[in-house]
Design a protein around this motif. Structure first.
Motif, PDB file in Angstrom:
ATOM      1  N   PHE A  56      11.547  -3.616  17.035  1.00 45.83           N
ATOM      2  CA  PHE A  56      10.490  -2.768  16.276  1.00 45.83           C
ATOM      3  C   PHE A  56      10.849  -1.381  16.396  1.00 45.83           C
ATOM      4  N   ARG A  57      11.468  -0.943  17.600  1.00 48.84           N
ATOM      5  CA  ARG A  57      11.656   0.215  17.404  1.00 48.84           C
ATOM      6  C   ARG A  57      12.796   0.930  16.595  1.00 48.84           C
ATOM      7  N   TRP A  60      11.645   0.683  12.849  1.00 44.25           N
ATOM      8  CA  TRP A  60      10.678   1.569  12.581  1.00 44.25           C
ATOM      9  C   TRP A  60      11.284   2.964  12.529  1.00 44.25           C
ATOM     10  N   GLN A  65      11.456   2.313   8.317  1.00 46.38           N
ATOM     11  CA  GLN A  65      10.326   1.652   8.057  1.00 46.38           C
ATOM     12  C   GLN A  65       9.207   2.402   8.150  1.00 46.38           C
ATOM     13  N   GLU A  66       9.151   3.482   9.024  1.00 47.29           N
ATOM     14  CA  GLU A  66       8.099   4.410   9.190  1.00 47.29           C
ATOM     15  C   GLU A  66       7.937   4.994   7.867  1.00 47.29           C
ATOM     16  N   LEU A  69       6.661   2.443   4.965  1.00 42.28           N
ATOM     17  CA  LEU A  69       5.231   2.008   5.113  1.00 42.28           C
ATOM     18  C   LEU A  69       4.472   3.118   4.805  1.00 42.28           C
ATOM     19  N   GLY A 245      11.129  -6.008  11.369  1.00 44.50           N
ATOM     20  CA  GLY A 245      10.857  -5.426  10.175  1.00 44.50           C
ATOM     21  C   GLY A 245       9.749  -5.881   9.390  1.00 44.50           C
ATOM     22  N   ILE A 248       6.390  -5.942  10.673  1.00 46.53           N
ATOM     23  CA  ILE A 248       5.748  -4.519  10.382  1.00 46.53           C
ATOM     24  C   ILE A 248       5.088  -4.583   8.926  1.00 46.53           C
TER      25      ILE A 248
END
Length: 274
Positions: A56-57, A60, A65-66, A69, A245, A248
């Motif tokens: 996830f880190r 992200w 991904q941050e 999103l 990903g 998320i």
């Protein structure tokens, strides 16, 4: 006895279908919490021998991904609000007043949604370039609003039309203006339909990929669905990062559906009755 066997068969079949439907979701969730070394050593379909949130880190932070999103939320939330506002106003006028060519307008709005989007990709792309909006989130918002309002008007018009006319007539006698009737009477009564459309439209817009890659070009402008393609290219064999990903990307739509679940079911039931 035959009825008991039929009931048992139904439950067994429904349980089997539920397991088949949930199995890929569970596999993705489990894979997202495994380490790359675990997957490489034991295989993707093996039982997990590790637990880590490093995937996830990486998705992200390193996978972008941050930002993706944030872009998806900047597109989805304004688009849903603007689309439902415009659609509710149009549906109110078409359902509560005898406007000329009312049926023709409804058919045109519905017919626009029947066109395959593939034949409109090049015209829409050229139009956004001519307007100076190409490769901006404003272009994607405009496209989503334009192609969604017609369907929302068609659905809301059916709900609003079923509201008893006596309610509106009583409001007119009390001196209410059309805007007051729309805001204080029709909109509260149409709340189940609006909630159902809110959940559906958010899911459609948030998960859209076709229009995103049509009117956007820069990676920093891409929404979450397009970033998943880049993530798969960046981490080709790192299935834990790709699965993370995907989790998320799916989380916001799941949250929205759970939030509007009660209203969504109510809206569907009302639509079935009407």
């Amino acid at each position: 006895m035959s009825r008991k066997w039929a009931t048992a068969g139904f439950h067994i079949g429904a349980s089997a279908l539920s397991v088949l439907w949930l199995l890929p979701i569970v596999l993705v969730l489990v894979t997202s919490t495994r380490s790359f070394d675990d997957i490489a050593a034991n295989g993707l379909g093996s039982l997990p021998h590790s637990f880590t949130l490093d995937g996830f880190r990486q998705a992200w932070v390193d996978g972008g991904q941050e930002r993706a999103l944030i872009n998806s939320m900047l597109v989805s939330v304004p688009t849903v609000l603007l689309s439902l506002l415009l659609a509710s106003m149009a549906a109110f006028a078409l359902s509560r007043y005898e406007l000329p060519l009312r049926r023709t307008l409804l058919l045109l709005m519905l017919g626009g949604n029947l066109l395959p989007p593939q034949i409109l990709l090049i015209p829409v792309s050229k139009l956004t370039e001519m307007l100076g909006l190409y490769d901006s989130l404003y272009a994607l918002i405009g496209v989503q609003v334009g192609f969604g309002v017609g369907f929302y008007v068609f659905v809301l018009q059916g709900f609003m039309r079923a509201i008893p006319a006596e309610i509106q007539q009583a409001a007119v006698i009390d001196g209410a203006s059309p805007w007051q009737i729309y805001r204080r009477i029709i909109m509260p009564l149409a709340r189940p339909a609006l909630a159902a459309l809110c959940a559906l439209s958010f899911t459609w817009i948030f998960n859209d990929l076709l229009w995103a890659i049509t009117v956007l070009r820069t990676d920093s402008q891409m929404p979450i669905t397009a970033s998943l393609l880049n993530l798969q290219g960046q981490y080709v064999s790192m299935w834990n990062v790709i699965a993370a990903g995907s989790v998320i990307a799916a989380a916001p739509t799941v949250i929205v559906f759970l939030r509007f679940q009660r209203h969504f079911v109510t809206g569907l039931n009302l639509g079935a009755v009407k």
